[in-house]
Structures are given as structure tokens and as C-alpha cells.
Design a protein around this motif. Structure first.
Motif, short mmCIF file in Angstrom:
data_model
loop_
_atom_site.label_atom_id
_atom_site.label_comp_id
_atom_site.label_asym_id
_atom_site.label_seq_id
_atom_site.Cartn_x
_atom_site.Cartn_y
_atom_site.Cartn_z
N ILE A 98 4.78 -4.80 -38.75
CA ILE A 98 5.45 -3.57 -38.35
C ILE A 98 6.72 -3.93 -37.57
N LEU A 99 7.86 -3.48 -38.06
CA LEU A 99 9.12 -3.65 -37.34
C LEU A 99 9.35 -2.40 -36.50
N ALA A 100 9.26 -2.53 -35.18
CA ALA A 100 9.53 -1.40 -34.28
C ALA A 100 10.94 -1.59 -33.73
N MET A 101 11.87 -0.74 -34.14
CA MET A 101 13.29 -0.95 -33.84
C MET A 101 13.84 0.17 -32.97
N ASP A 102 14.54 -0.23 -31.93
CA ASP A 102 15.15 0.67 -30.97
C ASP A 102 16.34 1.38 -31.61
N VAL A 103 16.36 2.71 -31.56
CA VAL A 103 17.51 3.48 -32.07
C VAL A 103 18.05 4.38 -30.96
N SER A 104 17.92 3.94 -29.72
CA SER A 104 18.46 4.70 -28.60
C SER A 104 19.99 4.62 -28.61
N GLY A 105 20.65 5.51 -27.89
CA GLY A 105 22.11 5.57 -27.91
C GLY A 105 22.79 4.29 -27.49
N SER A 106 22.14 3.50 -26.65
CA SER A 106 22.75 2.25 -26.19
C SER A 106 22.92 1.24 -27.31
N MET A 107 22.23 1.43 -28.43
CA MET A 107 22.36 0.51 -29.55
C MET A 107 23.72 0.64 -30.23
N ARG A 108 24.52 1.65 -29.79
CA ARG A 108 25.88 1.79 -30.31
C ARG A 108 26.84 0.82 -29.65
N GLY A 142 6.08 -2.31 -42.48
CA GLY A 142 6.30 -0.93 -42.09
C GLY A 142 7.37 -0.87 -41.02
N ILE A 143 8.00 0.27 -40.85
CA ILE A 143 9.09 0.40 -39.87
C ILE A 143 8.81 1.59 -38.96
N VAL A 144 8.90 1.33 -37.66
CA VAL A 144 8.79 2.37 -36.64
C VAL A 144 10.12 2.42 -35.90
N ALA A 145 10.75 3.59 -35.87
CA ALA A 145 12.00 3.78 -35.13
C ALA A 145 11.67 4.50 -33.83
N PHE A 146 12.25 4.04 -32.73
CA PHE A 146 11.93 4.68 -31.45
C PHE A 146 13.16 4.81 -30.57
N ALA A 147 13.20 5.91 -29.85
CA ALA A 147 14.17 6.15 -28.79
C ALA A 147 13.41 6.88 -27.70
N ALA A 172 11.47 4.73 -25.36
CA ALA A 172 10.02 4.78 -25.15
C ALA A 172 9.38 3.57 -25.83
N THR A 173 9.49 2.42 -25.18
CA THR A 173 8.96 1.19 -25.78
C THR A 173 7.45 1.23 -25.94
N GLY A 174 6.75 1.84 -24.97
CA GLY A 174 5.30 1.93 -25.07
C GLY A 174 4.86 2.77 -26.26
N ASN A 175 5.57 3.89 -26.49
CA ASN A 175 5.25 4.72 -27.65
C ASN A 175 5.39 3.93 -28.95
N ALA A 176 6.42 3.08 -29.01
CA ALA A 176 6.66 2.30 -30.24
C ALA A 176 5.46 1.41 -30.55
N ILE A 177 4.89 0.80 -29.51
CA ILE A 177 3.74 -0.08 -29.73
C ILE A 177 2.53 0.72 -30.21
N VAL A 178 2.30 1.88 -29.56
CA VAL A 178 1.12 2.68 -29.91
C VAL A 178 1.26 3.25 -31.32
N ILE A 179 2.44 3.73 -31.69
CA ILE A 179 2.64 4.25 -33.04
C ILE A 179 2.45 3.13 -34.07
N SER A 180 2.91 1.93 -33.72
CA SER A 180 2.72 0.78 -34.62
C SER A 180 1.24 0.48 -34.80
N LEU A 181 0.47 0.55 -33.71
CA LEU A 181 -0.96 0.32 -33.79
C LEU A 181 -1.65 1.39 -34.63
#
Length: 346
Positions: free
Chosen positions: A89-99, A129-134, A164-173
Motif C-alpha cells: 500500500i502506497l500512502a501518499m501525502d497530498v496536503s497543500g505543502s506538497m506544492r 494499492g494507493i491511499v491518498a491523505f491530507a 492526517a498521517t495516522g488516518n493514512a495508516i489506519v485506512i491502509s490497514l
């Protein structure tokens, strides 16, 4: 090297006995040879001109016997084997700072390019699988073998606020273990997301499971890439414990500015800082590793390293079969050389 049946190593005492038997046969052959009247026959019997070559087939056969005896003791060794990893599972940050453009051409584009390169390096049998999180996390692509679908999902990323880094892990699980009833909707509720909450209060398991050793689940792994610190959602260390209890490794990748930087766009600005301490703690808790990527080239190297790490693994394995194969090869070689040189087998 260790042995499952070390008591069988006593059979190796047969090797020096075979050496003594061979030496006795040579002396006996020499004594018989002097009875012949013809000097040429004596030389032939004693192997004149072939003193070294005549010992090679017996020596090879002796090595074959030794290998078979060692194999009988069922030796084990740490060897590199193809990984049994079936889902990543690739959990990738898509928050505004990624700009931000401190990683050229931007953090997001560098992450997208590196992720696509990573997909090319993985064996085709590995599902991704891919999980996008902000500020929230969602499944952008369920685990699939289709690299085209994965690339399409990566290209569709839309920047959002918060992290929400914690959410990314839980959604991946939840994606890895769909039968365990890990509630996705509860983790994304607006009020809970704003104030943060405890997993223990929200977890509603539908299927009984027993905690296992961290890193012991070899069928799946999570790779989480982020450039900021958690601002909302589940505590990432609680989420890491959830992953650790299920044996899932969470490899964390930090990209961007460690010391912190103010980034502004579309009329607003925010202060972002890479929380390396937490990312390292998440990786350590799940028996994985943390990687830092300060440039696009660094990020590519990180993904290359992860590709190698996830496609092969070192593990203790019984190697009796390899020794038996070596013994068979040595036996065949000894017989072939004996036939070629002396027209007989040993």
C-alpha cells in the motif's frame, strides 16, 4: 550455519575412514604391481605419469559423500530469497505543502514520478494499492495488478489542506484486512477529525484476531510518504501500534524541509515542518525503516531501495537440498572423469 539434526554430524567420521581405506587400497595395488615382470605393466599399474590425475575422481567422490552426510544433518543458513510480499500500500501525502518547489519540480510531482518508477521495478505478481491523505485519507486505488490503473490514480491526486498521517495508516490497514471491520467512516468524521481521537474508542472489530510480533506479517507492507507533521486525525503512533499488532511493517519516507518552512499559495500561507521523530518512531514500532529524501534524486533512490527490500528477503532456510544437489553433481563429475581418463568408474 546451524543444524536441525546435529546428531547426524557424527556420520562425518566416515570421511577419514574412507580416506584411510583409499590409502590402504593404493598400497595394496602397489604391492601387487611389483609381481609383474614387465616394467611397463608395473608403471601402468602404479599410474606412472598420472599420479595427480588418478586421485581427482576419488577426491570428488569423497567430497560428494561429505556433502551428503552434512545434508543429512539438515543444515540451515540465512539466505536471500524472493519475497513473499503480495500486497503493498502506497500512502501518499497530498496536503497543500506538497506544492512546495524546494524539491524540483515540486514535492508532489517528484513523489508522483518516483512512485511510478517504483511500480515499474516491482514484480508483476505484487498487488499495489494507493491511499491518498491530507486532512482525511481515502483509498485512491484498491490493490491491483494493473500498473496502468495505479498510474492513473497517481496522476489524479488533488491537493487538500491539513495532514492526517495516522488516518493514512489506519485506512491502509483497513484495505489490507477488509474482514477485520476497521471502520473507515468513523475515522473520517468531521468532528473527530478536527479534535483527534483514540483508536481504542472507535475500533469495532468484526473478526477476532490475535496480536502477532511486529513485522511478522510477510504478505503486505505499507509505504507512507509525507512532507509534514500530523495536524489532525488519529495519533500516528496509535495507528503504528495497530499495524505492529498485525505484523504489518510501515516504511516511512520524509520529503522536504526538516527545519520548517513557510509556504504560501492562492492567497494563504502555512508553516510546514517534517516530523522526522514521529516518522522514525512509526517505522521502529512496526519493525520497518525510515528514509529521508531531500531532493527528487534522493526520493528516487529511496524508492529503488524499497523496491529491492520488498522483492527479496533474507531468512533462515534449510539448505539440505542444495547440499544434496552439490553431492549429486560431484558424483556425476567424478564418474565422468574416471570414465574419460581410465575407462572405468573410480
Amino acid at each position: 550455519m546451524q543444524f536441525l539434526w546435529p546428531e547426524f554430524l557424527w556420520t562425518l567420521l566416515a570421511v577419514p575412514l574412507l580416506v584411510l581405506l583409499y590409502a590402504w587400497l593404493l598400497r595394496r595395488k602397489k604391492k601387487l604391481a611389483v609381481r609383474y615382470a614387465s616394467l611397463s605393466i608395473v608403471k601402468e599399474a602404479m599410474g606412472a605419469g598420472q599420479s595427480v590425475r588418478r586421485h581427482i575422481p576419488p577426491a570428488l567422490f569423497l567430497l560428494a559423500v561429505a556433502a551428503m552426510l552434512v545434508a543429512a544433518a539438515r543444515p540451515t543458513a540465512v539466505v536471500t530469497l524472493p519475497s513473499q510480499q503480495q500486497t503493498i500500500i502506497l500512502a501518499m501525502d497530498v496536503s497543500g505543502s506538497m506544492r512546495a518547489t524546494d524539491v524540483l519540480p515540486s514535492r508532489l510531482e517528484a513523489a508522483q514520478t518516483a512512485a511510478k518508477s517504483f511500480l515499474k521495478e516491482l514484480p508483476r505478481h505484487v498487488k499495489v494499492g494507493i491511499v491518498a491523505f491530507a486532512g482525511s485519507a481515502q483509498v485512491a486505488q484498491l490493490p491491483t495488478l494493473s500498473r496502468e490503473d495505479l498510474v492513473t490514480a497517481i496522476d489524479r491526486f488533488q491537493l487538500q489542506r491539513a495532514t492526517a498521517t495516522g488516518n493514512a495508516i489506519v485506512i491502509s490497514l483497513a484495505t489490507i484486512f477488509p474482514d477485520q471491520g476497521i471502520e473507515l467512516a468513523a475515522l473520517q468524521g468531521g468532528r473527530d477529525r478536527a479534535r483527534g481521537f483514540s483508536i481504542d474508542d472507535q475500533k469495532k472489530e468484526k473478526k477476532e484476531w490475535t496480536p502477532v510480533a511486529p513485522g511478522s506479517y510477510t504478505s503486505a507492507a505499507i509505504i507512507m510518504l509525507t512532507d509534514g507533521q500530523r495536524t489532525t486525525g488519529v495519533d500516528p503512533l496509535e495507528a503504528a501500534k495497530m499495524a505492529a499488532d498485525r505484523g504489518v511493517r510501515v516504511y516511512t519516507v520524509g520529503i522536504g524541509t526538516v527545519d520548517g518552512e513557510t509556504i504560501g499559495f492562492e492567497g494563504w500561507s502555512m508553516r510546514v515542518r517534517l516530523d522526522e521523530e514521529t516518522l522514525k518512531a512509526v517505522a521502529t514500532k512496526t519493525n520497518a525503516e525510515y528514509f529521508y529524501a531531500g531532493t527528487a534524486q534522493d526520493l528516487k533512490k529511496v524508492y529503488d531501495a524499497l523496491s529491492s527490500k520488498l522483492t527479496v528477503e533474507k531468512k533462515e532456510t534449510e539448505i539440505s537440498g542444495l547440499l544434496a544437489l552439490a553431492a549429486a553433481g560431484l558424483s556425476v563429475l567424478a564418474a565422468a572423469l574416471s570414465l574419460l581418463w581410465f575407462n572405468r568408474i573410480l
